[in-house]
Design a protein around this motif. Structure first.
Motif: not given
Length: 298
Positions: A33-34, A162-164, A174-176
């Motif tokens: 994400g970064i 993912p940061l949130a 963040l798992p999907l």
């Protein structure tokens, strides 16, 4: 499309390829994400560097802001950002909760509402702006608006998830679930197909109708296997268009990394060859060599 669109399309190609890493990973890690957010920052910087020096015509609110002094204009723009961010911050959670509750009370799948109704509400301004450009005969600006919006979605929007999640107490990624992986795959192939179609800086109506048809088809193909088949069809079509526009692949991929040119227009290799062939023609028909030979015989 103009020359500036090639840089936008190049960024979207890079993001579209990176998007396939999400289904493979099965999650969106924080580091990923970064990286996407950094790509968005680089895209903003690059877009600012490639802005043309020609005067642009502003209308409506934009014209009013441009007419202000520099200080007043900056204060106004910052205030608009702050107020908009505040409204989104205070309304996002109640809107999401009400959306899910409405789906439960009406017997509608909450995932469907979150997937389609929420984005429709958030992306409506972009579509309205693009439609206004198109109605005014500014097709390139309309397509450019949608391309920039797609770049924003694949970089800043996906990168912030993912940061949130981490800020809310989640883990480093963040798992999907299976359905979300399926949707990412479908959307990624749609993106690649879209950029493959406009790779030559042309957007003809027949591919546009086909792209719209494939988009509408996913409303009727709801099972997992069917949506993966639809993703495969889109990927195959993307490969076909990439082969047809193969001479434009390298210029598009390198456009985000090239220094902006002072020219306001850019030709694809096919267009350059066509123009060279046309310039070698006599105005009355026939090549310049044939015209010279005819004059010599006379």
């Amino acid at each position: 499309l103009g020359a500036g669109a090639r840089m936008d399309i190049g960024c979207l190609v890079i993001l579209g390829v990176l998007a396939f890493a999400i289904p493979l990973l099965g999650s969106i890690p924080v580091w990923f994400g970064i990286g996407l957010i950094l790509i968005f920052a680089a895209y903003l910087w690059r877009a600012g560097q490639s802005a043309g020096d020609e005067d642009e015509e502003f209308v409506g609110v934009a014209a009013l802001i441009v007419s202000m002094s520099t200080k007043a204009r900056r204060i106004t723009v910052i205030a608009l950002f702050v107020v908009s961010a505040g409204i989104i911050l205070f309304s996002a959670e109640p809107f999401a909760e009400a959306l899910v509750a409405s789906g439960q009370s009406l017997g509608i799948d909450s995932y469907f509402l979150v997937q389609w109704l929420a984005p429709l509400a958030s992306e409506a301004p972009e579509f309205i702006i693009a439609a206004m450009f198109a109605l005014r005969g500014m097709g390139a600006a309309a397509i450019g608006t949608l391309i920039a919006s797609k770049v924003n979605q694949w970089s800043l929007l996906v990168g912030s998830l993912p940061l949130a999640h981490l800020a809310g107490g989640g883990g480093a990624g963040l798992p999907l679930d299976g359905r979300q992986i399926e949707e990412f795959t479908l959307t990624a192939t749609q993106t690649i197909l879209g950029v493959a179609i406009i790779l030559a800086l042309r957007f003809h109506w027949i591919p546009a109708l086909g792209l719209a048809g494939l988009f509408g088809l996913q409303f009727f193909v709801t099972d997992t296997s069917g949506r993966y088949v639809l993703s495969a069809i889109q990927a195959i079509l993307a490969i076909v268009f990439l082969i047809l526009h193969r001479s434009d692949i390298l210029p598009t991929l390198t456009a985000p990394f090239r220094r902006p040119r002072p020219e306001t227009a850019e030709e694809s290799p096919n267009e350059a060859l066509a123009e060279a062939a046309d310039s070698d023609r006599d105005p009355r028909g026939g090549s310049a060599r044939e015209a010279g030979a005819a004059r010599a015989d006379a």
